[in-house]
Design a protein around this motif. Structure first.
Motif, PDB file in Angstrom:
ATOM      1  N   PHE A  88       5.095  78.095  17.250  1.00 51.75           N
ATOM      2  CA  PHE A  88       5.957  76.918  17.072  1.00 51.75           C
ATOM      3  C   PHE A  88       5.172  75.620  16.868  1.00 51.75           C
ATOM      4  O   PHE A  88       5.401  74.880  15.913  1.00 51.75           O
ATOM      5  CB  PHE A  88       6.906  76.786  18.263  1.00 51.75           C
ATOM      6  N   ALA A  89       4.198  75.386  17.759  1.00 56.70           N
ATOM      7  CA  ALA A  89       3.438  74.135  17.668  1.00 56.70           C
ATOM      8  C   ALA A  89       2.717  74.038  16.328  1.00 56.70           C
ATOM      9  O   ALA A  89       2.655  72.971  15.713  1.00 56.70           O
ATOM     10  CB  ALA A  89       2.441  74.046  18.809  1.00 56.70           C
ATOM     11  N   ASN A 112       7.219  81.900  19.434  1.00 57.28           N
ATOM     12  CA  ASN A 112       6.933  81.013  20.552  1.00 57.28           C
ATOM     13  C   ASN A 112       5.529  80.445  20.428  1.00 57.28           C
ATOM     14  O   ASN A 112       5.313  79.250  20.599  1.00 57.28           O
ATOM     15  CB  ASN A 112       7.050  81.784  21.872  1.00 57.28           C
ATOM     16  N   ALA A 120       8.888  78.284  30.538  1.00 57.03           N
ATOM     17  CA  ALA A 120       9.458  77.428  29.491  1.00 57.03           C
ATOM     18  C   ALA A 120       9.326  78.030  28.110  1.00 57.03           C
ATOM     19  O   ALA A 120       9.097  77.332  27.135  1.00 57.03           O
ATOM     20  CB  ALA A 120       8.824  76.032  29.530  1.00 57.03           C
ATOM     21  N   LEU A 121       9.458  79.350  28.019  1.00 55.04           N
ATOM     22  CA  LEU A 121       9.439  79.968  26.689  1.00 55.04           C
ATOM     23  C   LEU A 121      10.742  79.635  25.982  1.00 55.04           C
ATOM     24  O   LEU A 121      11.775  79.467  26.620  1.00 55.04           O
ATOM     25  CB  LEU A 121       9.283  81.485  26.825  1.00 55.04           C
ATOM     26  N   TYR A 122      10.675  79.563  24.656  1.00 52.14           N
ATOM     27  CA  TYR A 122      11.899  79.348  23.889  1.00 52.14           C
ATOM     28  C   TYR A 122      12.644  80.681  23.842  1.00 52.14           C
ATOM     29  O   TYR A 122      12.174  81.625  23.206  1.00 52.14           O
ATOM     30  CB  TYR A 122      11.564  78.844  22.481  1.00 52.14           C
ATOM     31  N   PRO A 123      13.797  80.778  24.490  1.00 50.96           N
ATOM     32  CA  PRO A 123      14.422  82.099  24.667  1.00 50.96           C
ATOM     33  C   PRO A 123      14.897  82.729  23.366  1.00 50.96           C
ATOM     34  O   PRO A 123      15.059  83.927  23.298  1.00 50.96           O
ATOM     35  CB  PRO A 123      15.601  81.810  25.606  1.00 50.96           C
ATOM     36  N   HIS A 124      15.118  81.903  22.355  1.00 53.31           N
ATOM     37  CA  HIS A 124      15.676  82.446  21.119  1.00 53.31           C
ATOM     38  C   HIS A 124      14.589  82.832  20.118  1.00 53.31           C
ATOM     39  O   HIS A 124      14.898  83.234  19.006  1.00 53.31           O
ATOM     40  CB  HIS A 124      16.609  81.411  20.495  1.00 53.31           C
ATOM     41  N   MET A 125      13.330  82.663  20.507  1.00 54.68           N
ATOM     42  CA  MET A 125      12.258  82.982  19.565  1.00 54.68           C
ATOM     43  C   MET A 125      11.456  84.182  20.073  1.00 54.68           C
ATOM     44  O   MET A 125      11.288  84.361  21.274  1.00 54.68           O
ATOM     45  CB  MET A 125      11.299  81.796  19.441  1.00 54.68           C
ATOM     46  N   ARG A 182       0.664  80.382  24.202  1.00 51.87           N
ATOM     47  CA  ARG A 182       1.187  79.232  23.470  1.00 51.87           C
ATOM     48  C   ARG A 182       0.245  78.038  23.617  1.00 51.87           C
ATOM     49  O   ARG A 182       0.117  77.217  22.710  1.00 51.87           O
ATOM     50  CB  ARG A 182       2.569  78.888  24.047  1.00 51.87           C
ATOM     51  N   SER A 229       7.959  77.634  35.139  1.00 50.87           N
ATOM     52  CA  SER A 229       9.056  78.514  34.727  1.00 50.87           C
ATOM     53  C   SER A 229       8.781  79.129  33.359  1.00 50.87           C
ATOM     54  O   SER A 229       9.694  79.600  32.714  1.00 50.87           O
ATOM     55  CB  SER A 229      10.342  77.720  34.685  1.00 50.87           C
TER      56      SER A 229
END
Lengths: 336, 362
Positions: B98-99, B95, B85-90, B146, B83
């Motif tokens: 982040f790591a 995205n 799994a992206l961070y929707p707010h970034m 990512r 899916s």
């Protein structure tokens, strides 16, 4: 007691019966007057007409009731706020001028402002924490029921409970209030908590926080569950720890819901009345706008003009938050 | 950059055993594909490698270091979710970053890594967009990006293409193949239920079934030399026909008499003692050819046909207990419907199974 129960039961039966009779009867009447039967020359026209009329049969009672109890009072209050104590002579803005120079009003609005700062923030924060924590444990649902339970208690009922919590007996006597019991157990002196100006505001706020946390928790818990599990797993793989995941991945994704919860509680807070009335009746510098309005409106002979003026002020304060809240809620419901 | 070794890896939820006896030796630079029917545990196995599921038995090691109890972020893996799994707010940039931000890398390092990944994946123009403003294919590329920025030892892909539409799936599949080529050193594990993805991408395919590994091998190995009936039928579409029969002649070539009628020569050596053995004879639909010869694998009436232009798939009437026989002929043969057709097969394309296992692997 039995008498009241019987009356309540009769009211319920009669009320539901009347509603059912109205909806059934009015629809029956519509269908009889504009019959839709195949073969009739006017069937198409009647179908269109009944389609136009029927929604209003269902909406009608609600629109009438809302109009009578919500819309009319708004205009009546505006009108009253420009008139004297018995609502007869026109006084222009003098009620408003009086209001802004009144010490009682300034105290109330200051207190309301305090409530506004503390209660929505505390309720939302505690609700969020409760939602996040109860989602992870086995007995989470039980914990949730406990936290939610105060929601089912009326403000007055809650105030009665908390009156006992804050109860004060003269030194030497047994303290029956749990707060004073704890204080004396640890060797402190018992206090009449709700009479301590300024801080007593916060003791009153605790009651509303206690009630509203359950509401915030339920809504936010649903929102937290709506967060895609994969985004959390992705964050785990990215090396984020629990707090980082919570604040940087989960909370931002439910920001819209948090805003709705926050503003909903804010509106409740602006209208807060029962708790103050039941706990202190505004004494010891705890008065708030709604209680002040009630004071002027109905006590000491009643001053409809001034009471209505305070009501208008409350409405003006609530209105923008309400608009924003509804817009936000609508955006949330449309889905992201 | 690593070898990944699974020794007797097992997974159980309480009493329910999901996976057991998983032994797998993945070399650096391989692209391993896990395939299998739904519920075979392929995603679970991948998530165990990722550390999202606990390993309840055996050892998983990467570069010789046991990883069973190492937290996911420290295993040197990166995962691409079905899916996304992206961070929707970034934004796309955030995205991917982040790591690295969590790992407290310097801003310069982060920017360099993100820009590089974005360049490889042609995402540079979209770096400041939110995921919701991207198409499905672009989102998938962000998810891959990512993973890339973390420079992991092992890439894990969990059905990364199944949320894309057919055309995009093909395009993205090729992109992944090219990505793998551009990073020959990286090890990848890829879960899919799509055979075409498995066949086209894999260095080796791991077929999982019934809570264990059914066969491991290169794509063509699995196609040409399936170890058992399950793999034989799982790889290839439509799946391999299995016809019950009995060995009547042994030697350098084996002759099988089929219960549906027909006599087939198989280019496979058998011992004299095998005579009379009950076997299942496997023939792929695409290996069946119309024949006039007496020696044939199947003869029957065509129940219906599917004309795909490139090929025509013939479905035969069922005969006795045998499953429905399917043949795939090149070209257009719609006229064969309701006709009697006799099919032969090249002896080299015949598979023999006894008790579900191929005689090749005795």
């Amino acid at each position: 007691m039995i008498h009241q129960l019987v009356i309540a039961a009769i009211t319920i039966v009669f009320g539901i019966g009347a509603a059912a009779f109205y909806f059934y009867g009015s629809n029956w009447l519509l269908d009889t007057m504009l019959p839709v039967r195949s073969g009739r020359p006017d069937a198409a026209r009647n179908t269109r007409l009944t389609g136009l009329i029927r929604p209003w049969l269902f909406l009608g009672p609600a629109i009438l009731a809302l109009g009578l109890y919500l819309v009319y009072p708004v205009f009546a209050s505006v009108w009253l706020s420009f008139h004297g104590r018995d609502g007869k002579e026109f006084v222009g803005f003098s009620n408003y001028i009086w209001l802004f120079n009144d010490a009682g009003f300034r105290e109330s609005i200051f207190n309301n402002f305090l409530w506004l700062l503390v209660v929505p923030a505390a309720s939302t924060f505690l609700g969020l924490v409760a939602a996040a924590l109860t989602d992870r444990i086995k007995w989470g649902n039980f914990a949730k029921s406990l936290i939610f339970m105060p929601m089912a208690i009326s403000f007055v009922g809650a105030s009665v409970i908390w009156k006992f919590v804050y109860d004060y007996r003269a030194a030497g006597q047994d303290q029956i209030g749990i707060l004073n019991a704890i204080v004396t157990y640890f060797g402190g002196t018992p206090e009449a908590w709700i009479t301590l100006p300024f801080w007593n505001n916060f003791f009153l706020m605790v009651i509303l926080v206690w009630i509203q946390t359950g509401f915030a928790m339920v809504i936010l818990s649903a929102a937290l569950r709506g967060i895609p599990e994969e985004t959390i797993e992705a964050a785990v793989l990215d090396g984020a720890n629990g707090l980082q995941i919570f604040f940087r991945i989960m909370v931002p994704q439910i920001w819209g819901t948090i805003a709705v919860v926050w503003t909903t509680i804010t509106i409740t807070v602006l209208k807060v009345f029962d708790i103050v009335l039941a706990m202190t009746n505004g004494q010891w510098n705890t008065n708030v706008l709604a209680n002040l309005m009630f004071d002027w409106m109905f006590r000491g002979g009643g001053d409809f003009g001034r009471g209505a003026t305070i009501a208008i002020v409350i409405m003006i304060l609530v209105f923008p938050i309400m608009v924003w809240n509804i817009r936000n809620a609508r955006r949330e419901m449309e889905g992201r | 950059m690593a070898d990944l070794i699974m020794t007797d890896v097992a997974k159980a939820y309480g009493e329910v055993k999901v996976l057991s006896n998983i032994n797998l030796d993945i070399k650096q630079g391989e692209l391993i594909v896990f395939v299998g029917p739904s519920g075979c545990g392929k995603s679970t196995l991948l998530r165990m490698v990722a550390g999202l599921e606990s390993i309840t038995g055996g050892t998983l090691s990467i570069d010789g270091i046991p990883m069973n109890d190492v937290p996911p972020a420290q295993r040197g893996i990166a995962m691409v979710f079905q899916s996304y799994a992206l961070y929707p707010h970034m934004t796309v940039r955030d995205n991917m970053a982040f790591a690295l931000k969590i790992a407290k890398k310097t801003k310069a390092e982060i920017d360099a890594a993100v820009e590089k990944a974005a360049r490889i994946l042609q995402l540079t123009p979209y770096l400041d967009r939110l995921p919701k403003a991207l198409s499905g294919g672009q989102r998938q590329r962000v998810a891959i990006g990512r993973a890339i920025v973390r420079d992991p030892k092992v890439y894990l892909f969990d059905e990364p293409l199944s949320n894309l539409d057919a055309a995009l799936r093909v395009a993205t599949r090729i992109e992944i193949a090219q990505l793998k080529e551009a990073m020959p050193e990286s090890t990848m594990i890829y879960v899919t239920h799509d055979q075409v993805e498995a066949m086209t991408l894999a260095t080796r395919i791991v077929v999982l079934a019934g809570g264990g590994i059914s066969q491991v091998g290169s794509p063509l190995d699995l196609y040409e030399r399936p170890e058992n009936e399950f793999v034989a039928q799982f790889i290839g579409s439509p799946s391999m026909n299995l016809l019950p029969g009995e060995i009547v002649e042994t030697g350098a070539e084996t002759v099988v008499k089929l219960s549906t009628g027909g006599l087939v020569r198989a280019a496979m050596a058998t011992k004299t003692s095998d005579k009379g053995m009950k076997v299942n004879l496997g023939v792929r639909p695409e290996d069946m050819v119309p024949t006039e010869a007496a020696e044939h694998v199947f003869e029957g009436s065509v129940a219906f046909t599917e004309e795909l232009g490139e090929v025509t798939v013939l479905y035969f009437d069922k005969k006795g207990d045998a499953a429905q026989v399917i043949a795939k002929l090149p070209g257009i043969h719609g006229d064969l419907r309701r006709k009697q057709v006799r099919l032969g097969v090249d002896p080299k394309k015949v598979h023999l199974f006894a008790n579900g296992r191929s005689l090749l692997y005795r």
